[in-house]
Design a protein around this motif. Structure first.
Motif, PDB file in Angstrom:
ATOM      1  N   ALA A 327       1.084  -1.159   0.042  1.00 30.93           N
ATOM      2  CA  ALA A 327       0.158   0.043  -0.017  1.00 30.93           C
ATOM      3  C   ALA A 327       1.065   1.252  -0.042  1.00 30.93           C
ATOM      4  O   ALA A 327       0.497   2.119  -0.799  1.00 30.93           O
ATOM      5  CB  ALA A 327      -0.903   0.042   1.258  1.00 30.93           C
ATOM      6  N   LEU A 328       2.090   1.183   0.868  1.00 33.05           N
ATOM      7  CA  LEU A 328       2.819   2.457   0.842  1.00 33.05           C
ATOM      8  C   LEU A 328       3.507   2.648  -0.111  1.00 33.05           C
ATOM      9  O   LEU A 328       3.738   3.764  -0.912  1.00 33.05           O
ATOM     10  CB  LEU A 328       3.752   2.418   2.140  1.00 33.05           C
ATOM     11  CG  LEU A 328       2.980   2.653   3.477  1.00 33.05           C
ATOM     12  CD1 LEU A 328       4.019   2.134   4.613  1.00 33.05           C
ATOM     13  CD2 LEU A 328       2.742   4.048   3.655  1.00 33.05           C
ATOM     14  N   LYS A 372      -1.549  10.746   8.168  1.00 36.29           N
ATOM     15  CA  LYS A 372      -0.792  10.649   9.344  1.00 36.29           C
ATOM     16  C   LYS A 372      -0.357   8.893   9.084  1.00 36.29           C
ATOM     17  O   LYS A 372       0.797   8.734   9.454  1.00 36.29           O
ATOM     18  CB  LYS A 372      -1.449  10.692  10.826  1.00 36.29           C
ATOM     19  CG  LYS A 372      -0.792  10.263  12.029  1.00 36.29           C
ATOM     20  CD  LYS A 372      -1.223  10.813  13.225  1.00 36.29           C
ATOM     21  CE  LYS A 372      -0.578  10.264  14.248  1.00 36.29           C
ATOM     22  NZ  LYS A 372      -1.220  10.811  15.659  1.00 36.29           N
ATOM     23  N   LYS A 373      -1.366   8.262   8.716  1.00 37.64           N
ATOM     24  CA  LYS A 373      -0.908   6.745   8.679  1.00 37.64           C
ATOM     25  C   LYS A 373       0.211   6.521   7.290  1.00 37.64           C
ATOM     26  O   LYS A 373       0.951   5.566   7.384  1.00 37.64           O
ATOM     27  CB  LYS A 373      -2.058   5.730   8.487  1.00 37.64           C
ATOM     28  CG  LYS A 373      -2.978   5.699   9.690  1.00 37.64           C
ATOM     29  CD  LYS A 373      -2.005   4.910  10.917  1.00 37.64           C
ATOM     30  CE  LYS A 373      -2.798   4.762  12.207  1.00 37.64           C
ATOM     31  NZ  LYS A 373      -2.229   4.011  12.925  1.00 37.64           N
ATOM     32  N   TRP A 377       7.376  10.007   9.160  1.00 41.34           N
ATOM     33  CA  TRP A 377       8.269  10.677   8.948  1.00 41.34           C
ATOM     34  C   TRP A 377       9.399  10.253   7.732  1.00 41.34           C
ATOM     35  O   TRP A 377       9.942  10.908   7.115  1.00 41.34           O
ATOM     36  CB  TRP A 377       9.128  11.117  10.287  1.00 41.34           C
ATOM     37  CG  TRP A 377       9.673   9.962  10.723  1.00 41.34           C
ATOM     38  CD1 TRP A 377       9.233   9.096  11.732  1.00 41.34           C
ATOM     39  CD2 TRP A 377      10.952   9.431  10.554  1.00 41.34           C
ATOM     40  NE1 TRP A 377       9.855   7.839  12.161  1.00 41.34           N
ATOM     41  CE2 TRP A 377      11.259   8.143  11.374  1.00 41.34           C
ATOM     42  CE3 TRP A 377      12.098   9.683   9.737  1.00 41.34           C
ATOM     43  CZ2 TRP A 377      12.325   7.441  11.513  1.00 41.34           C
ATOM     44  CZ3 TRP A 377      13.282   9.034   9.729  1.00 41.34           C
ATOM     45  CH2 TRP A 377      13.361   7.746  10.328  1.00 41.34           C
ATOM     46  N   TYR A 378       9.579   9.031   7.916  1.00 42.08           N
ATOM     47  CA  TYR A 378      10.479   8.326   6.947  1.00 42.08           C
ATOM     48  C   TYR A 378       9.848   8.195   5.670  1.00 42.08           C
ATOM     49  O   TYR A 378      10.765   8.381   4.518  1.00 42.08           O
ATOM     50  CB  TYR A 378      10.903   7.114   7.280  1.00 42.08           C
ATOM     51  CG  TYR A 378       9.717   6.060   7.774  1.00 42.08           C
ATOM     52  CD1 TYR A 378       9.093   4.971   6.787  1.00 42.08           C
ATOM     53  CD2 TYR A 378       9.068   5.921   8.856  1.00 42.08           C
ATOM     54  CE1 TYR A 378       8.132   4.410   6.958  1.00 42.08           C
ATOM     55  CE2 TYR A 378       8.127   4.975   9.181  1.00 42.08           C
ATOM     56  CZ  TYR A 378       7.694   4.434   8.253  1.00 42.08           C
ATOM     57  OH  TYR A 378       6.384   3.435   8.528  1.00 42.08           O
ATOM     58  N   ILE A 379       8.557   8.218   5.566  1.00 42.53           N
ATOM     59  CA  ILE A 379       7.804   8.284   3.901  1.00 42.53           C
ATOM     60  C   ILE A 379       8.013   9.760   3.487  1.00 42.53           C
ATOM     61  O   ILE A 379       8.424   9.823   2.355  1.00 42.53           O
ATOM     62  CB  ILE A 379       6.490   7.817   4.219  1.00 42.53           C
ATOM     63  CG1 ILE A 379       6.395   6.243   4.603  1.00 42.53           C
ATOM     64  CG2 ILE A 379       5.666   8.077   2.696  1.00 42.53           C
ATOM     65  CD1 ILE A 379       7.023   5.406   3.334  1.00 42.53           C
ATOM     66  N   ARG A 380       7.676  10.536   4.428  1.00 43.06           N
ATOM     67  CA  ARG A 380       7.985  12.079   3.920  1.00 43.06           C
ATOM     68  C   ARG A 380       9.470  12.444   3.561  1.00 43.06           C
ATOM     69  O   ARG A 380       9.569  13.137   2.492  1.00 43.06           O
ATOM     70  CB  ARG A 380       7.581  13.091   5.117  1.00 43.06           C
ATOM     71  CG  ARG A 380       6.233  12.960   5.503  1.00 43.06           C
ATOM     72  CD  ARG A 380       5.897  13.843   6.888  1.00 43.06           C
ATOM     73  NE  ARG A 380       4.483  13.885   6.974  1.00 43.06           N
ATOM     74  CZ  ARG A 380       3.559  14.900   6.853  1.00 43.06           C
ATOM     75  NH1 ARG A 380       4.073  15.811   6.122  1.00 43.06           N
ATOM     76  NH2 ARG A 380       2.289  14.761   7.184  1.00 43.06           N
ATOM     77  N   ILE A 381      10.099  11.754   4.072  1.00 44.68           N
ATOM     78  CA  ILE A 381      11.931  12.196   3.644  1.00 44.68           C
ATOM     79  C   ILE A 381      11.893  11.501   2.447  1.00 44.68           C
ATOM     80  O   ILE A 381      12.524  12.075   1.379  1.00 44.68           O
ATOM     81  CB  ILE A 381      12.588  11.464   4.640  1.00 44.68           C
ATOM     82  CG1 ILE A 381      12.882  12.483   6.085  1.00 44.68           C
ATOM     83  CG2 ILE A 381      14.261  11.341   4.129  1.00 44.68           C
ATOM     84  CD1 ILE A 381      13.447  11.779   6.989  1.00 44.68           C
TER      85      ILE A 381
END
Length: 395
Positions: A327-328, A372-373, A377-381
């Motif tokens: 999904a991510l 949020k899910k 933070w690591y996905i944003r980076i």
């Protein structure tokens, strides 16, 4: 293909073609070549009911062009919808209707619907500006053959609208997940009792009853029936004699072939007790994992701030119905490489989306939860570096 009768004895294919999800080519335009191939095959296999609407981008125009090019207008029945939520006076009714006739390259509509009635007040407002007189006039002229309405709301309100006019047919969202929500089985049977044919939309809940959780897939695989997920959903509907036609937004030849196969051999009351128990098991698994009841209809779009609401909710649900990693991964691929950002943090809380959502989802609230899910933070980076190096022209 099998057929069931409308109110006046005309044959309607039990499988209808939902034209909202034509394949797109570029930004917003229909892939006409692909769509033409698919529509011609659908007609060849016996589908004669084609459903579109004024607000489906490019849908009416594409359908009209394809039917006119192949001289097929007389062989099919067109259903389209008046955008009643845009109507302010009697003149605007004619304006929209004339535009629809032009788009569809026809001088009559077989099945014309008041689009997305949600409460009796909407119908009463139309009555005040003369909708009943307008319908009578168009029917007398032969410009409209039959009149109906599409509905999103609860069953009690559906019954009020059903009794408010001498409708020729109606269209409801109905599937084994929505059996007792929306108009539900209560509304379905009430319409049938009045002799009003019922057209079914969202039979697969925008694909949610196709991409079901792995646990549910295993349950189906272990069943003697060996039905696929979409086959279970379609057969569940056609098992009910009150269902006149089931719309499917088919955009591949494989999907058309498979759905037509099922529509050719399905029978009313074919479900055994074991089949109903199987459906309940699958339903329970799906409901236990789905976070937001979004069907992907895109009525909430476009967002004034470019937030891709359906894609965000699809990825959010996939985290629980499929796997978090996949999904991510899909979310990053779909959302991270866009030239124009479409993330949920761009939402300003205007609420425009919620005004048009047929599912009555608290979109603003759910977007915050989903974001949020989906973007820790690591996905944003990771997305930041993807955008920096792979989308240099991003705004």
């Amino acid at each position: 293909m099998q057929y069931r009768k409308d109110r006046f004895g005309n044959d309607i294919s039990i499988l209808g073609y939902g034209c909202m999800r034509f394949t797109k080519k570029g930004i917003g335009s229909t892939d006409l070549e692909k769509t033409e191939t698919e529509l011609l095959r659908a007609i060849e296999l016996g589908i004669n009911y084609f459903d579109t609407a004024y607000i489906y981008p490019g849908s009416e125009t594409s359908l009209g062009q394809i039917l006119a090019k192949n001289n097929l207008r007389s062989k099919v029945k067109i259903a389209t919808k008046l955008p009643q939520y845009l109507i302010r006076n009697s003149e605007s009714i004619d304006k929209y209707f004339s535009e629809q006739l032009s788009r569809l390259q026809t001088d009559y509509i077989d099945y014309y619907l008041m689009h997305m009635l949600t409460d009796i007040d909407a119908w009463n407002t139309l009555k005040k500006i003369g909708i009943e007189e307008w319908i009578n006039q168009k029917k007398a002229q032969g410009a409209i053959k039959q009149i109906g309405f599409s509905f999103h709301g609860d069953s009690d309100m559906f019954l009020k609208i059903l009794d408010a006019y001498d409708w020729d047919f109606c269209q409801i969202q109905y599937n084994y997940i929505d059996e007792v929500t929306q108009a539900g089985v209560k509304g379905l049977k009430a319409a049938a009792d009045k002799g009003i044919p019922v057209i079914i939309m969202e039979p697969l809940r925008g694909g949610k009853l196709v991409t079901i959780p792995n646990d549910a897939k295993n349950v189906l695989a272990q069943s003697p029936r060996k039905w696929t997920a979409p086959e279970l959903a379609l057969r569940w509907l056609w098992n009910q004699k009150e269902v006149s036609c089931v719309l499917s937004g088919m955009n591949s030849l494989e999907m058309i072939e498979e759905n037509c196969r099922i529509a050719s051999d399905v029978k009313v009351d074919e479900f055994t007790q074991e089949d109903f128990e199987l459906t309940k098991k699958v339903k329970d698994i799906i409901q236990s994992k789905t976070k937001v009841g979004c069907t992907g209809c895109r009525y909430c779009m476009p967002c004034p701030k470019n937030v891709d609401i359906p894609s965000i909710f699809a990825s959010y649900n996939s985290m629980y119905t499929e796997s978090r990693v996949s999904a991510l991964s899909d979310f990053i691929r779909v959302m991270g490489l866009r030239k124009d950002s479409a993330f949920a943090d761009q939402c300003v809380g205007c609420g425009k989306c919620e005004q048009h959502c047929p599912q009555h989802i608290e979109i603003r609230k759910q977007l915050k939860i989903a974001d949020k899910k989906l973007r820790p933070w690591y996905i944003r980076i990771g997305i930041f570096f993807m955008q920096k190096f792979f989308t240099p022209n991003r705004k």
